[in-house]
Design an enzyme around this catalytic site. Structure first.
Site, mmCIF file in Angstrom:
data_model
loop_
_atom_site.group_PDB
_atom_site.id
_atom_site.type_symbol
_atom_site.label_atom_id
_atom_site.label_comp_id
_atom_site.label_asym_id
_atom_site.label_seq_id
_atom_site.Cartn_x
_atom_site.Cartn_y
_atom_site.Cartn_z
ATOM 1 N N LYS A 1 7.590 -16.313 -109.865
ATOM 2 C CA LYS A 1 8.775 -16.401 -110.726
ATOM 3 C C LYS A 1 8.450 -15.741 -112.065
ATOM 4 C CE LYS A 1 12.156 -19.826 -112.438
ATOM 5 N NZ LYS A 1 12.525 -21.252 -112.507
ATOM 6 N N SER B 1 17.477 -22.533 -111.259
ATOM 7 C CA SER B 1 17.157 -21.215 -111.766
ATOM 8 C C SER B 1 16.198 -20.413 -110.883
ATOM 9 C CB SER B 1 16.556 -21.319 -113.161
ATOM 10 O OG SER B 1 15.281 -21.946 -113.102
ATOM 11 N N SER C 1 15.759 -27.002 -110.824
ATOM 12 C CA SER C 1 15.610 -25.566 -110.568
ATOM 13 C C SER C 1 14.681 -25.175 -109.425
ATOM 14 C CB SER C 1 15.136 -24.847 -111.831
ATOM 15 O OG SER C 1 16.194 -24.682 -112.726
#
Lengths: 492, 95
Positions: free
Chosen positions: A79, A159, A183
């Protein structure tokens, strides 16, 4: 030989150790897949094939010497919230244009030390603020899943939308992710993957770009519960560089998986039975309860009376901490700079152009609740409500080992469907956010399919630092749900 | 809780974010509705409740007050949009 892209971490490690294929071959197959799929799915915002091949070659050398690490030769997506030494890291914000960290986050350092290979950096909502991956400066991520008989583009959740989509589409075997209000778990549920948010303090936050420091926690997204255990094993550590990282030895999570759930007590929090809960979510939850009964667990109803206040309290605490954390983006030390009238003009122009709408909204909300005269009414009140939420859990966990709830109120929704109304978007985190407010570990496991043909997840909530029990319970859902459908490969 | 245009402008100034008139207008509505929604927290009795400061009970870690890192100013300023001789360059602040 099976398709290399379909292997789990555990299977791939075995294949690598047996010499069925090399780390180079395994990594190359992923690089090729990313090349053909990423144009459509937009899960990676930066591909690092050369670095990946270099790392894979080193893995092959180490394996030849009999020095394989826990994740030797395993290709991962990272990420873009984790700082990677010399590799562009942006949090998917315009304000961090071109930032190349001169250091490595502790999480990624731990993964590389275990022998993992980096395929590239994954898309996310800007600064991890969002539940649909629609706020990224680098464009939306497309969910590999579509509704049956409908080619409307769906969101992968957020997210960690890039992480979840990449794992679901087999563009990496596992990915790192972060969870501040849901998330990791919500995108995992939306994409039919496994998402684990560890206990606050289990995984170091050092070198992970901060959103809300008292809530942020990194964890993995994988395709199996066993892989989640392996990933957590490698990611977790006690870190001198993060004062909130806890000095407790990391257990052997894989060993704990072997335990029995027979005789365990599973709590069903009655306040999660919210008004207007859809029938299919209700049915999925009931199915989960039956599975645990069949596995010999005892089911009891528990009460968490302050559940409904977790989300509004979160929307005070998280923006407040974000407004403080994001003060550092001022056009001086890194990233974007837009000149203006004097230093204040430069700050104001840089931040106006560098931040997207959702980030601005949260900074302003945070600035407001922390401003003179409002601190007690908002921030202090929210932190007191948070104590109440934590007390609810402490009380309920006296009688149960883990709790079972749905992960999300609905399956994945369409692009643009909820982006017009911030409040409606926030409600996506209604089942996940309590866990962050109390610092507990949470796990989302794929459990079934919606009527529209989309994956649905069940969430397990554990006691602090009891990820072992959580994962063990997660395997009950995984095994009972059996082989679930895979997304059809429409993007290739 | 209703917040007005002047308040939006004031907090935008505090947060050092330039906002256009159009943005101010939509922020007025959005922030007001979020603030009204969080007002339900007032239903919770928090008398005699301590605010949460840490989710995990730990004692604050201490370390020796010694330098353990540093000595590479050029690495620190490498990402700056504008730097000179390992210093960050900013617009003139003092007349």
């Amino acid at each position: 030989m099976p398709d290399l892209l379909d292997l789990s971490i555990a299977e791939a490690r075995e294949g690598l150790d047996n010499g069925d294929f090399s780390a180079k071959e395994y990594t190359e197959s992923h690089i090729k897949e990313i090349e053909s799929a990423n144009k459509t799915l937009n899960a990676y915002i930066l591909e690092t094939p050369e670095k990946a091949l270099e790392m894979a070659a080193k893995s092959d050398e180490r394996m030849a010497k009999g020095e394989a690490g826990l994740l030797e030769g395993i290709p991962l997506g990272i990420k873009d919230l984790f700082c990677t030494n010399g590799v562009r890291t942006t949090a998917c914000s315009h304000i961090l244009d071109g930032f190349e960290p001169p250091y490595e986050s502790t999480v990624t350092e731990n993964l590389w030390n275990a022998g993992a290979v980096m395929l590239g950096k994954l898309n996310l909502d800007e600064f991890a603020m969002g539940s649909s991956n629609e706020t990224s400066h680098y464009g939306e991520v497309i969910n590999p899943w579509r509704r049956e008989g409908d080619d409307a583009k769906l969101v992968p959740g957020g997210s960690s939308g890039g992480s979840a989509a990449a794992v679901a589409a087999h563009l990496c075997v596992a990915a790192t992710a972060t969870d501040t209000g849901g998330s990791i778990r919500q995108p995992a549920a939306f994409t039919g993957t496994v998402g684990l948010k560890p206990t606050y303090g289990r995984v170091s936050r050092w070198g992970t770009i901060a959103f809300a420091s008292s809530l942020d926690q990194a964890g993995p997204i994988t395709r199996t519960v066993e892989d989640a255990a392996i990933m957590l094993q490698a990611m977790a550590s006690h870190d001198e560089k993060d004062t909130t990282s806890v000095d407790i030895a990391v257990p052997d999570y894989r060993k704990e998986l072997a335990g029995k759930v027979k005789g365990m007590t599973i709590g069903i929090p009655k306040e999660y039975r919210v008004d207007g809960m859809s029938e299919e979510i209700e049915a999925l939850w009931q199915q989960g309860i039956e599975w645990f009964k069949d596995a010999g667990a005892k089911i009891v109803e528990v009460s968490l009376p302050h559940t409904k206040y977790a989300l509004p309290a979160y929307y005070i605490v998280a923006p407040a901490e974000a407004s403080s954390n994001l003060a550092r983006y001022d056009g001086v030390k890194y990233g974007l700079r837009v000149e203006g009238d004097g230093i204040d003009g430069m700050y104001e122009n840089t931040r106006a152009e560098g931040f997207g709408d959702e980030v601005k909204r949260r900074i302003l909300m945070g600035t407001y609740v922390l401003s003179a005269g409002y601190y007690d009414a908002y921030y202090l009140k929210a932190q007191k409500v948070r104590t109440r939420i934590k007390q609810d859990f402490d009380e309920a966990f006296k009688d149960v080992d883990v709790m079972l709830t749905p992960t999300t109120p609905s399956p994945a929704f369409a692009m643009g469907e909820k982006s017009g109304d911030p409040l409606e978007m926030y409600l996506n985190d209604i089942f996940t956010v309590t866990v962050n407010m109390a610092g507990l570990p949470g796990l989302s496991v794929p459990a079934g399919m919606s009527a529209s043909g989309l994956p649905l997840g069940l969430q397990l909530i554990g006691k602090p630092f009891d990820e072992g029990t959580l994962l063990k319970a997660g395997q009950v859902i995984e095994q009972a749900a059996g082989e679930l459908p895979k997304p059809t490969k429409w993007w290739a | 809780m209703q917040i007005n245009e002047a308040t939006v402008k004031k907090i935008a100034k505090l947060a050092r974010i330039k906002v256009t008139d159009q943005e101010t207008k939509s922020l007025e509505g959005e922030l007001s509705s979020i603030l009204s929604w969080v007002e339900q927290l007032n239903e919770v009795d928090t008398d005699d409740v301590e605010p949460l400061t840490s989710v995990v009970e730990t004692t604050m870690k201490k370390r020796e007050d010694v330098v353990t890192d540093g000595g590479y100013a050029s690495r620190v300023t490498k990402n700056a949009p504008l730097s000179e001789d390992n210093f960050f360059v900013v617009p003139k602040v003092v007349e």
